[in-house]
Design a protein around this motif. Structure first.
Motif: not given
Length: 125
Positions: A1-2, A26-27, A32, A77, A102
């Motif tokens: 998860q983001v 975290e990602r 996405y 981001n 994604t």
């Protein structure tokens, strides 16, 4: 998860503008699809904007079309929601969301798997 964190909400007069930001951690969100939703008291959460993973496609419901603009800066981001000509009925908690999968252009609520905590937008007369 983001992990997503929204900011930029606040109190604004009708006709004014606000810019919401959604910072991911975290990602990377590069691959996405992303979206913005809102939820007013007593109402269901509704989509107000969506952008594909590559920013080639965007979606807006009629209620905000021409007033709201979604954009993304993958290097930072971060996803943004520029809101102009705000109306009383735009008052709600605004949430940022990342798609479950994604490489997609997600629009419907159940296509999103990661959500921020929300930021309050209040439009006054």
């Amino acid at each position: 998860q983001v992990h997503l964190v929204e900011s930029g909400g606040g109190l604004v007069q009708a006709g004014g503008s606000l810019r919401l930001s959604c910072a991911a951690s975290e990602r990377a969100i590069t691959n996405y699809g992303m979206g913005w939703f809102r939820q007013a008291p007593g109402k269901e959460r509704e989509s107000v904007a969506a952008i594909s993973f590559n920013a080639r496609d965007t979606y807006y419901p009629n209620s905000v079309k021409g007033r709201f603009t979604i954009s993304r800066d993958n290097a930072k981001n971060t996803v943004y929601l520029q809101m102009n000509s705000l109306k009383l009925e735009d008052t709600a908690v605004y949430y940022c969301a990342a798609a479950k999968h994604t490489g997609t252009f997600a629009i419907m609520r159940d296509e999103f798997g990661s959500w921020g905590q929300g930021t309050q937008v209040t439009v006054s007369s």
